[in-house]
Design a protein around this motif. Structure first.
Motif, PDB file in Angstrom:
ATOM      1  N   PHE A  64      -6.302  13.536  -0.655  1.00 20.01           N
ATOM      2  CA  PHE A  64      -5.379  12.430  -0.898  1.00 20.01           C
ATOM      3  C   PHE A  64      -4.603  12.089   0.364  1.00 20.01           C
ATOM      4  CE2 PHE A  64      -1.037  11.063  -1.903  1.00 20.01           C
ATOM      5  CZ  PHE A  64      -1.289   9.910  -2.639  1.00 20.01           C
ATOM      6  N   TYR A  65      -4.011  13.117   1.020  1.00 15.88           N
ATOM      7  CA  TYR A  65      -3.223  12.848   2.215  1.00 15.88           C
ATOM      8  C   TYR A  65      -4.105  12.434   3.392  1.00 15.88           C
ATOM      9  CZ  TYR A  65       1.058  14.404   0.007  1.00 15.88           C
ATOM     10  OH  TYR A  65       2.148  14.499  -0.820  1.00 15.88           O
ATOM     11  N   GLY A  66      -5.351  12.921   3.407  1.00 16.20           N
ATOM     12  CA  GLY A  66      -6.262  12.473   4.450  1.00 16.20           C
ATOM     13  C   GLY A  66      -6.584  10.988   4.318  1.00 16.20           C
ATOM     14  N   VAL A  67      -6.928  10.558   3.096  1.00 15.41           N
ATOM     15  CA  VAL A  67      -7.226   9.139   2.846  1.00 15.41           C
ATOM     16  C   VAL A  67      -5.978   8.295   3.088  1.00 15.41           C
ATOM     17  CG1 VAL A  67      -7.847   7.460   1.057  1.00 15.41           C
ATOM     18  CG2 VAL A  67      -9.099   9.621   1.240  1.00 15.41           C
ATOM     19  N   TYR A  68      -4.816   8.789   2.637  1.00 16.93           N
ATOM     20  CA  TYR A  68      -3.552   8.072   2.829  1.00 16.93           C
ATOM     21  C   TYR A  68      -3.267   7.845   4.309  1.00 16.93           C
ATOM     22  CZ  TYR A  68       1.523   7.265   2.726  1.00 16.93           C
ATOM     23  OH  TYR A  68       2.775   6.752   2.909  1.00 16.93           O
ATOM     24  N   SER A  69      -3.511   8.876   5.122  1.00 17.34           N
ATOM     25  CA  SER A  69      -3.251   8.777   6.561  1.00 17.34           C
ATOM     26  C   SER A  69      -4.187   7.772   7.222  1.00 17.34           C
ATOM     27  CB  SER A  69      -3.404  10.148   7.225  1.00 17.34           C
ATOM     28  OG  SER A  69      -2.475  11.073   6.690  1.00 17.34           O
ATOM     29  N   VAL A  70      -5.468   7.819   6.838  1.00 16.91           N
ATOM     30  CA  VAL A  70      -6.445   6.888   7.423  1.00 16.91           C
ATOM     31  C   VAL A  70      -6.100   5.449   7.056  1.00 16.91           C
ATOM     32  CG1 VAL A  70      -8.857   6.150   7.365  1.00 16.91           C
ATOM     33  CG2 VAL A  70      -8.301   8.581   7.530  1.00 16.91           C
ATOM     34  N   ILE A  71      -5.784   5.207   5.774  1.00 19.86           N
ATOM     35  CA  ILE A  71      -5.444   3.856   5.329  1.00 19.86           C
ATOM     36  C   ILE A  71      -4.165   3.368   6.006  1.00 19.86           C
ATOM     37  CG2 ILE A  71      -4.723   2.465   3.347  1.00 19.86           C
ATOM     38  CD1 ILE A  71      -6.628   4.119   1.629  1.00 19.86           C
ATOM     39  N   SER A  72      -3.160   4.243   6.100  1.00 18.27           N
ATOM     40  CA  SER A  72      -1.892   3.860   6.731  1.00 18.27           C
ATOM     41  C   SER A  72      -2.100   3.481   8.190  1.00 18.27           C
ATOM     42  CB  SER A  72      -0.879   5.007   6.631  1.00 18.27           C
ATOM     43  OG  SER A  72      -0.548   5.274   5.292  1.00 18.27           O
ATOM     44  N   THR A  73      -2.905   4.286   8.898  1.00 21.47           N
ATOM     45  CA  THR A  73      -3.173   4.005  10.305  1.00 21.47           C
ATOM     46  C   THR A  73      -3.931   2.696  10.466  1.00 21.47           C
ATOM     47  OG1 THR A  73      -3.237   6.386  10.783  1.00 21.47           O
ATOM     48  CG2 THR A  73      -4.222   4.896  12.411  1.00 21.47           C
ATOM     49  N   ALA A  74      -4.945   2.487   9.622  1.00 21.00           N
ATOM     50  CA  ALA A  74      -5.740   1.257   9.703  1.00 21.00           C
ATOM     51  C   ALA A  74      -4.877   0.023   9.421  1.00 21.00           C
ATOM     52  CB  ALA A  74      -6.907   1.316   8.720  1.00 21.00           C
ATOM     53  N   LEU A  75      -3.999   0.112   8.431  1.00 20.07           N
ATOM     54  CA  LEU A  75      -3.137  -1.019   8.100  1.00 20.07           C
ATOM     55  C   LEU A  75      -2.118  -1.278   9.203  1.00 20.07           C
ATOM     56  CD1 LEU A  75      -2.480  -0.434   4.276  1.00 20.07           C
ATOM     57  CD2 LEU A  75      -3.947  -2.154   5.346  1.00 20.07           C
TER      58      LEU A  75
ATOM     59  N   ALA B 115       0.827  -1.208   0.000  1.00 16.96           N
ATOM     60  CA  ALA B 115       0.000   0.000   0.000  1.00 16.96           C
ATOM     61  C   ALA B 115       0.860   1.255   0.000  1.00 16.96           C
ATOM     62  CB  ALA B 115      -0.932  -0.011   1.214  1.00 16.96           C
ATOM     63  N   HIS B 116       1.969   1.222   0.739  1.00 21.69           N
ATOM     64  CA  HIS B 116       2.846   2.389   0.774  1.00 21.69           C
ATOM     65  C   HIS B 116       3.642   2.544  -0.524  1.00 21.69           C
ATOM     66  CE1 HIS B 116       1.839   2.448   5.013  1.00 21.69           C
ATOM     67  NE2 HIS B 116       2.416   3.616   5.107  1.00 21.69           N
ATOM     68  N   SER B 117       3.949   1.435  -1.176  1.00 17.07           N
ATOM     69  CA  SER B 117       4.700   1.525  -2.431  1.00 17.07           C
ATOM     70  C   SER B 117       3.822   2.008  -3.580  1.00 17.07           C
ATOM     71  CB  SER B 117       5.313   0.162  -2.775  1.00 17.07           C
ATOM     72  OG  SER B 117       4.306  -0.795  -3.065  1.00 17.07           O
ATOM     73  N   LEU B 118       2.494   1.834  -3.459  1.00 15.10           N
ATOM     74  CA  LEU B 118       1.597   2.265  -4.535  1.00 15.10           C
ATOM     75  C   LEU B 118       1.656   3.769  -4.767  1.00 15.10           C
ATOM     76  CD1 LEU B 118      -1.604   0.094  -3.863  1.00 15.10           C
ATOM     77  CD2 LEU B 118       0.102  -0.205  -5.667  1.00 15.10           C
ATOM     78  N   THR B 119       1.961   4.538  -3.711  1.00 16.20           N
ATOM     79  CA  THR B 119       2.023   5.995  -3.871  1.00 16.20           C
ATOM     80  C   THR B 119       3.204   6.411  -4.725  1.00 16.20           C
ATOM     81  OG1 THR B 119       3.311   6.231  -1.823  1.00 16.20           O
ATOM     82  CG2 THR B 119       0.913   6.370  -1.655  1.00 16.20           C
ATOM     83  N   ASN B 120       4.153   5.512  -4.978  1.00 13.62           N
ATOM     84  CA  ASN B 120       5.297   5.826  -5.828  1.00 13.62           C
ATOM     85  C   ASN B 120       5.011   5.586  -7.302  1.00 13.62           C
ATOM     86  OD1 ASN B 120       7.037   6.506  -3.638  1.00 13.62           O
ATOM     87  ND2 ASN B 120       7.348   4.329  -3.231  1.00 13.62           N
ATOM     88  N   ILE B 121       3.843   5.002  -7.603  1.00 14.95           N
ATOM     89  CA  ILE B 121       3.453   4.797  -9.007  1.00 14.95           C
ATOM     90  C   ILE B 121       2.825   6.093  -9.511  1.00 14.95           C
ATOM     91  CG2 ILE B 121       2.044   3.439 -10.577  1.00 14.95           C
ATOM     92  CD1 ILE B 121       2.212   1.139  -8.589  1.00 14.95           C
ATOM     93  N   ARG B 122       3.538   6.779 -10.355  1.00 12.79           N
ATOM     94  CA  ARG B 122       3.149   8.145 -10.726  1.00 12.79           C
ATOM     95  C   ARG B 122       1.752   8.263 -11.327  1.00 12.79           C
ATOM     96  NH1 ARG B 122       7.128  12.385 -13.903  1.00 12.79           N
ATOM     97  NH2 ARG B 122       5.804  14.249 -13.659  1.00 12.79           N
ATOM     98  N   PRO B 123       1.356   7.431 -12.318  1.00 13.85           N
ATOM     99  CA  PRO B 123      -0.002   7.560 -12.876  1.00 13.85           C
ATOM    100  C   PRO B 123      -1.091   7.393 -11.821  1.00 13.85           C
ATOM    101  CG  PRO B 123       1.360   6.204 -14.295  1.00 13.85           C
ATOM    102  CD  PRO B 123       2.131   6.391 -13.025  1.00 13.85           C
ATOM    103  N   LEU B 124      -0.902   6.405 -10.938  1.00 13.53           N
ATOM    104  CA  LEU B 124      -1.896   6.172  -9.885  1.00 13.53           C
ATOM    105  C   LEU B 124      -1.944   7.341  -8.919  1.00 13.53           C
ATOM    106  CD1 LEU B 124      -3.892   4.269  -8.469  1.00 13.53           C
ATOM    107  CD2 LEU B 124      -1.956   3.219  -7.292  1.00 13.53           C
ATOM    108  N   ARG B 125      -0.775   7.874  -8.575  1.00 11.82           N
ATOM    109  CA  ARG B 125      -0.719   9.001  -7.650  1.00 11.82           C
ATOM    110  C   ARG B 125      -1.383  10.235  -8.258  1.00 11.82           C
ATOM    111  NH1 ARG B 125       2.587  10.534  -3.360  1.00 11.82           N
ATOM    112  NH2 ARG B 125       2.866  12.782  -3.142  1.00 11.82           N
ATOM    113  N   GLU B 126      -1.073  10.530  -9.515  1.00 13.11           N
ATOM    114  CA  GLU B 126      -1.641  11.719 -10.162  1.00 13.11           C
ATOM    115  C   GLU B 126      -3.153  11.591 -10.330  1.00 13.11           C
ATOM    116  OE1 GLU B 126       0.554  12.182 -13.746  1.00 13.11           O
ATOM    117  OE2 GLU B 126       2.261  13.161 -12.759  1.00 13.11           O
TER     118      GLU B 126
END
Length: 234
Positions: free
Chosen positions: A51-62, A29-40
């Motif tokens: 984006f950063y709000g969802v990222y933080s929630v998912i990171s905390t849950a995982l 899940a953390h490596s997916l943010t390095n995929i540029r098309p998906l991130r953009e």
């Protein structure tokens, strides 16, 4: 030898399948943010704040899932816990908490955090110490907890997080340099160059960040036996 390795791998995935799955999903899940098309595409759909709000929630849950899986895993001792080992987390946590609080409240164009819109190159605060305070706080937390937790579950929990933090700063540096461009990167980084001035760092942190960071320590210590089921004290 190959049979021994294969047997160990089968035992690991069988006995610790839930924990291995949680760790793998966390890292992927953390490596997916390095995929540029998906991130953009995510940024275009959610906006930077979303984006950063969802990222933080998912990171905390995982992360909660990984910890819960480690607590439920069987105990197989790799090394015995010596009394001095229990001091490592207690001694490191004040600095880790200070890095987390300062990192989450300081504008930062170099790393994860609240973003760099209000970043002042002349007053970088915690960035004088490291461009990636949140990552290094997590690295200190995982590394310090690795010392007294000499079980297979402890290794599966803390070692990947510690290694992720070791490489995470370099990955983010490369990403931000591409995004900002070399000239803008050098312009922003100039304020961080030179010898570390502790008096300026403390002044820029301000008393409220220092007190909040240190105040977070007893809160986490009090929650530790409730959430984890073990006392954090040596």
């Amino acid at each position: 030898m190959d049979r021994d390795v294969a047997a160990f791998a089968m035992t690991l995935t069988g006995t610790y399948g839930h924990l291995v799955a949680a760790v793998v999903v966390f890292l992927v899940a953390h490596s997916l943010t390095n995929i540029r098309p998906l991130r953009e595409a995510s940024l275009a759909r959610l906006g930077k704040g979303g984006f950063y709000g969802v990222y933080s929630v998912i990171s905390t849950a995982l992360l909660v899932w990984v910890v819960a899986a480690a607590l439920a895993a069987p105990i197989i001792q790799v090394w015995e816990q010596a009394p001095w080992m229990r001091w490592a987390p207690s001694l490191v946590m004040p600095l880790a908490c200070l890095l987390w609080v300062a990192g989450m409240t300081t504008p930062n164009p170099f790393s994860i955090g609240p973003g760099g819109a209000r970043f002042e190159p002349g007053r970088p605060g915690i960035l004088r110490l490291t461009r990636h305070p949140i990552i290094w706080g997590l690295g200190l937390w995982s590394g310090a907890h690795l010392i007294p937790n000499g079980t297979v579950a402890g290794l599966l929990l803390f070692l990947p997080l510690f290694l992720l933090c070791l490489v995470g700063g370099r990955v983010l540096d490369a990403k931000r340099q591409r995004q900002l461009g070399p000239e803008r990167w050098r312009e922003l980084a100039e304020g961080l160059a030179g010898p570390l001035a502790w008096t300026r760092l403390l002044a820029e942190l301000g008393p409220w960040r220092i007190l909040a960071g240190l105040g977070l320590v007893p809160v986490l210590m009090a929650l530790h036996p409730v959430v984890i089921g073990l006392s954090p004290y040596p």
